[in-house]
Design a protein around this motif. Structure first.
Motif, mmCIF file in Angstrom:
data_model
loop_
_atom_site.group_PDB
_atom_site.id
_atom_site.type_symbol
_atom_site.label_atom_id
_atom_site.label_comp_id
_atom_site.label_asym_id
_atom_site.label_seq_id
_atom_site.Cartn_x
_atom_site.Cartn_y
_atom_site.Cartn_z
ATOM 1 N N GLN A 1 0.837 -1.199 0.000
ATOM 2 C CA GLN A 1 0.000 0.000 0.000
ATOM 3 C C GLN A 1 0.870 1.247 0.000
ATOM 4 O O GLN A 1 1.774 1.383 0.822
ATOM 5 C CB GLN A 1 -0.912 0.019 1.228
ATOM 6 N N GLU A 2 0.589 2.152 -0.930
ATOM 7 C CA GLU A 2 1.284 3.432 -0.989
ATOM 8 C C GLU A 2 0.307 4.555 -0.664
ATOM 9 O O GLU A 2 -0.903 4.346 -0.601
ATOM 10 C CB GLU A 2 1.899 3.639 -2.376
ATOM 11 N N TYR A 3 0.848 5.766 -0.490
ATOM 12 C CA TYR A 3 0.042 6.923 -0.110
ATOM 13 C C TYR A 3 0.549 8.170 -0.807
ATOM 14 O O TYR A 3 1.726 8.231 -1.211
ATOM 15 C CB TYR A 3 0.102 7.126 1.412
ATOM 16 N N PRO A 4 -0.305 9.192 -0.933
ATOM 17 C CA PRO A 4 0.168 10.448 -1.531
ATOM 18 C C PRO A 4 1.247 11.125 -0.694
ATOM 19 O O PRO A 4 2.076 11.869 -1.217
ATOM 20 C CB PRO A 4 -1.100 11.302 -1.619
ATOM 21 N N LEU A 5 1.233 10.846 0.605
ATOM 22 C CA LEU A 5 2.274 11.319 1.519
ATOM 23 C C LEU A 5 2.804 10.121 2.292
ATOM 24 O O LEU A 5 2.030 9.400 2.934
ATOM 25 C CB LEU A 5 1.710 12.365 2.490
ATOM 26 N N GLY A 6 4.103 9.886 2.214
ATOM 27 C CA GLY A 6 4.700 8.702 2.824
ATOM 28 C C GLY A 6 4.408 8.560 4.302
ATOM 29 O O GLY A 6 4.259 7.437 4.808
ATOM 30 N N ILE A 7 4.275 9.678 4.993
ATOM 31 C CA ILE A 7 4.052 9.636 6.438
ATOM 32 C C ILE A 7 2.724 8.966 6.790
ATOM 33 O O ILE A 7 2.536 8.468 7.911
ATOM 34 C CB ILE A 7 4.105 11.068 7.030
ATOM 35 N N LEU A 8 1.795 8.918 5.833
ATOM 36 C CA LEU A 8 0.486 8.328 6.109
ATOM 37 C C LEU A 8 0.566 6.834 6.409
ATOM 38 O O LEU A 8 -0.320 6.277 7.055
ATOM 39 C CB LEU A 8 -0.457 8.565 4.926
ATOM 40 N N SER A 9 1.624 6.188 5.957
ATOM 41 C CA SER A 9 1.776 4.756 6.241
ATOM 42 C C SER A 9 1.937 4.505 7.738
ATOM 43 O O SER A 9 1.646 3.411 8.214
ATOM 44 C CB SER A 9 2.978 4.182 5.479
ATOM 45 N N TRP A 10 2.409 5.496 8.484
ATOM 46 C CA TRP A 10 2.521 5.347 9.932
ATOM 47 C C TRP A 10 1.136 5.187 10.571
ATOM 48 O O TRP A 10 0.984 4.520 11.590
ATOM 49 C CB TRP A 10 3.209 6.568 10.546
ATOM 50 N N PHE A 11 0.138 5.806 9.962
ATOM 51 C CA PHE A 11 -1.211 5.803 10.528
ATOM 52 C C PHE A 11 -2.109 4.720 9.912
ATOM 53 O O PHE A 11 -2.950 4.155 10.604
ATOM 54 C CB PHE A 11 -1.866 7.176 10.333
ATOM 55 N N TYR A 12 -1.900 4.440 8.630
ATOM 56 C CA TYR A 12 -2.801 3.536 7.922
ATOM 57 C C TYR A 12 -2.186 2.169 7.626
ATOM 58 O O TYR A 12 -2.888 1.261 7.190
ATOM 59 C CB TYR A 12 -3.263 4.178 6.607
#
Length: 343
Positions: free
Chosen positions: A226-237
């Motif tokens: 899973q990727e995100y528009p902002l890398g930091i979101l992986s910490w939450f999702y």
């Protein structure tokens, strides 16, 4: 339940509890006093039975889903804007299936560059003034089958129609299959969803809100899938693409807020809510953007598209890549949420 899908743990729990309470309720009525304790006990039994009934209503059939997916994706030509005959054949297929479940089915036709394109609209609870729109586009980008993008969403509409047949509703539900969502018409007034949203606004239709069903069939359990528009979101999702996402903008409105909350309560599938600014890449990459533009409360339900599915807009976006069991659970959740918001 589906003919080839096991009960989820939660559905199994409610089924067992429901049967247990159904057996005990007559005994409770017979032996408990008419005092406050007796009334309270019967009330609790009734609530549990209601919950059991609520969760047993979801009836998505994976065999039907797979057949629809085959019929929509395995076609002689690709269903893009250039292959108008094939695109119209899919519109006819959708309308024919809708007619099995509703007497209120129609085309919304409009012209682009001298060619006629059409949305397909299927309505339930037409005596009600306020309505909910559930939409998904049926065209594809270029020469590809578009199984996840967006046959999965269209098949979701067809299955919702099957389950909504003859249901008593306090709100009207319009299922809308859109044409021309994909490039070169994306973000133009030629999008089927723009034409539909504009019509509603011009006729001052009482719209509670809109749900865009955009790519709901691709899931991965591996880490870093899973990727995100902002890398930091992986910490939450998290880094696993094993959930469905409810995508909202800030100031989402009453419908989007209620739909999101109720969908999570169904617990049919692992669900995460994402709310962000409209300018964030990907947050408005589907038909809900046109309802936002006309001031309606709207949201998107999605497997996150290219942030997870690397087959996006490629020839590899095929039926064989989809997780139909989890796709069915998404449809279960949508259906149960629509019932909750319409009654």
């Amino acid at each position: 339940m589906s003919r080839n899908r096991k009960l989820s743990k939660q559905q199994g729990f409610f089924y067992c509890i429901g049967v247990f309470c159904a057996l005990l309720l007559p005994l409770a009525n017979k032996h408990l006093s008419q005092g406050k304790f007796g009334y309270m006990t019967r009330f609790l039994f009734s609530i549990i039975l209601l919950l059991w009934s609520y969760h047993s209503q979801a009836n998505t059939d994976t065999i039907i889903l797979k057949n629809h997916l085959k019929n929509i994706t395995k076609t002689p030509a690709y269903r893009n804007h250039q292959n108008l005959t094939q695109l119209n054949a899919i519109a006819d297929y959708i309308k024919t299936d809708f007619l099995k479940y509703s007497d209120s089915v129609s085309f919304q036709e409009y012209e682009v560059d001298g060619k006629m394109y059409k949305n397909v609209i299927c309505s339930f609870g037409t005596a009600n003034q306020q309505r909910i729109i559930v939409g998904a586009h049926y065209d594809v980008c270029g020469n590809q089958e578009g199984a996840d993008d967006n046959a999965s969403g269209v098949v979701g509409l067809l299955e919702l129609a099957r389950q909504l047949k003859e249901k008593k509703l306090n709100k009207r539900i319009d299922l809308v299959a859109y044409t021309l969502e994909e490039p070169p018409y994306f973000r133009t007034e030629h999008m089927g969803s723009y034409v539909h949203a504009k019509y509603l606004a011009e006729h001052q239709t009482n719209v509670f809100g809109m749900l865009s069903v955009e790519m709901i069939g691709y899931f991965k359990d591996e880490k870093k899938s899973q990727e995100y528009p902002l890398g930091i979101l992986s910490w939450f999702y998290g880094s696993k693409g094993n959930y469905i996402t409810l995508v909202n903008k800030f100031s989402k409105g009453k419908f989007a807020r209620q739909f999101s909350n109720n969908f999570k309560k169904t617990r049919t599938i692992s669900t995460k809510k994402f709310t962000g600014p409209k300018a964030l890449p990907g947050i408005d990459f589907s038909d809900h953007l046109n309802y936002w533009n006309f001031g309606y409360s709207a949201l998107m339900i999605t497997d996150t598209s290219f942030y997870r599915n690397k087959n996006y807009h490629k020839k590899t976006d095929k039926l064989e890549t989809l997780d139909i069991n989890r796709m069915a659970k998404v449809i279960d959740g949508i259906y149960l949420t629509l019932l909750a918001l319409s009654n």
